[in-house]
Design an enzyme around this catalytic site. Structure first.
Site, PDB file in Angstrom:
ATOM      1  CE  LYS A  54       5.858 -23.865  -7.379  1.00 39.95           C
ATOM      2  NZ  LYS A  54       6.719 -23.338  -6.307  1.00 39.95           N
ATOM      3  CD  GLN A 100       5.752 -21.293  -3.492  1.00 40.72           C
ATOM      4  OE1 GLN A 100       5.881 -22.408  -3.979  1.00 40.72           O
ATOM      5  NE2 GLN A 100       6.067 -20.207  -4.166  1.00 40.72           N
ATOM      6  CG  ASP A 123      11.875 -25.636  -4.649  1.00 43.26           C
ATOM      7  OD1 ASP A 123      11.430 -25.300  -5.768  1.00 43.26           O
ATOM      8  OD2 ASP A 123      11.282 -25.418  -3.582  1.00 43.26           O
TER       9      ASP A 123
HETATM   10  N1  GUN Z   1       9.038 -18.889  -4.406  1.00 41.61           N
HETATM   11  C1  GUN Z   1       9.258 -18.298  -5.604  1.00 41.61           C
HETATM   12  N2  GUN Z   1       9.767 -19.210  -6.475  1.00 41.61           N
HETATM   13  C2  GUN Z   1       9.859 -20.377  -5.803  1.00 41.61           C
HETATM   14  C3  GUN Z   1      10.295 -21.672  -6.168  1.00 41.61           C
HETATM   15  O1  GUN Z   1      10.738 -21.942  -7.299  1.00 41.61           O
HETATM   16  N3  GUN Z   1      10.213 -22.620  -5.201  1.00 41.61           N
HETATM   17  C4  GUN Z   1       9.771 -22.359  -3.941  1.00 41.61           C
HETATM   18  N4  GUN Z   1       9.758 -23.346  -3.056  1.00 41.61           N
HETATM   19  N5  GUN Z   1       9.357 -21.164  -3.577  1.00 41.61           N
HETATM   20  C5  GUN Z   1       9.403 -20.179  -4.506  1.00 41.61           C
END
Ligand code: GUN
Length: 289
Positions: A54, A100, A123
């Protein structure tokens, strides 16, 4: 029939390239870059990879992430994390906040998600943003379902009235995916662990979205000839290979379109995170399209 491949890697690269130009223009117009804070708590190996990807995607697109991102120890208290989120909510240079998941056991994810300013919830997990999607006035949309919708657009298929079966009812994928497809006019069934006769549902689906996280749960032989298969599953097998939730080889012989794993939905999720960050930036500066 041999399925055409829905190449998420290529679609993501195309969208990101256009976005990099858009971000460069926004930086010269407004004198600052869109800002995304990526918060990782603890040392989950998969999460470390996702967070690294990311942050790299931000650098490649011109989004500022390094200045605001933090990696916190696994022992971090909920109070400390909520304090950090409050600071980021108040920082005018931060347009998006991503914490996350999963979080260590002492931290309640729902409390954390609800602490994020909905206007910075890139998100799309905050109940406010999920509610907006449910009410047909979407704002920041959950990244993985949003990415799947972009892939479905690639097929050129009119989604109105299509029979869609989503496998998995998680907050991150299955539920918001159902809301996206309902908004697009599809007839939506959500199958989950209590569903009886999954096979019967899959066999009549024009579109299957598999998001259960169980390798091989959807047998390729169940796919209706010509159907579209979107496989959100990313499962690591004992031999180290990545595989989806759908039996790929048999499904690819029957489907009209299919996403590979890896290289299908995965690259789209990060792309939509970047798109949400740019959208949040525009909204914060009153510069919407
Ligand atoms: N953990 C697995 N997928 C995601 C996501 O799309 N965003 C976040 N913040 N955590 C995750």
């Amino acid at each position: 029939m041999t399925a055409r491949i829905l190449d998420g890697k290529a679609v993501a690269a195309r969208i990101r390239s256009t976005m990099a130009d858009e971000v460069a223009a926004l930086i010269s117009k407004h004198g600052r870059a869109p800002g995304l804070a990526v918060i990782l708590v603890g040392e989950d190996a998969a999460s470390e990879v996702y967070v690294r990807n990311k942050k790299k995607a931000c650098v490649d697109t011109g989004i500022e992430s390094a200045a605001f991102s933090q990696t916190l120890p696994a022992s971090t208290t909920q109070q400390h994390l909520l304090g950090l989120i409050a600071e980021l909510n108040a920082n005018p240079k931060v347009d998006g906040i991503l914490v996350q998941m999963p979080l260590p056991a002492q931290i309640d994810s729902e409390t954390v998600i609800e602490a994020i300013d909905p206007g910075k919830d890139v998100d799309g997990f905050h109940p406010y943003n999920v509610g907006r999607l449910a009410a047909r006035i979407p704002s920041l949309r959950s990244c993985t379902p949003y990415g799947c919708m972009k892939l479905l657009e690639e097929t050129g298929l009119d989604l109105h009235g299509q029979e869609v079966v989503i496998v998995g009812a998680s907050n991150i994928v299955g539920r918001p995916m159902a809301l996206e497809l309902l908004l697009a006019g599809a007839t939506v069934t959500v199958a989950h662990k209590f569903t009886r006769d999954l096979q019967a549902h899959i066999e009549r689906a024009d579109i299957v979205v598999a998001a259960a996280g169980k390798p091989g749960l959807v047998k390729g032989e169940w796919i209706k000839p010509g159907a579209v298969v979107i496989d959100v599953g990313i499962n690591r097998l004992n031999d180290g290979t990545l595989t989806g939730d759908v039996g790929y080889a048999a499904a690819a012989e029957r489907a009209g379109w299919i996403t590979p794993v890896p290289g299908g939905v995965g690259p789209m999720t990060i792309t939509m995170l970047l798109a949400n960050t740019v959208q949040a930036f525009r909204e914060h500066l009153g510069d919407t399209l």
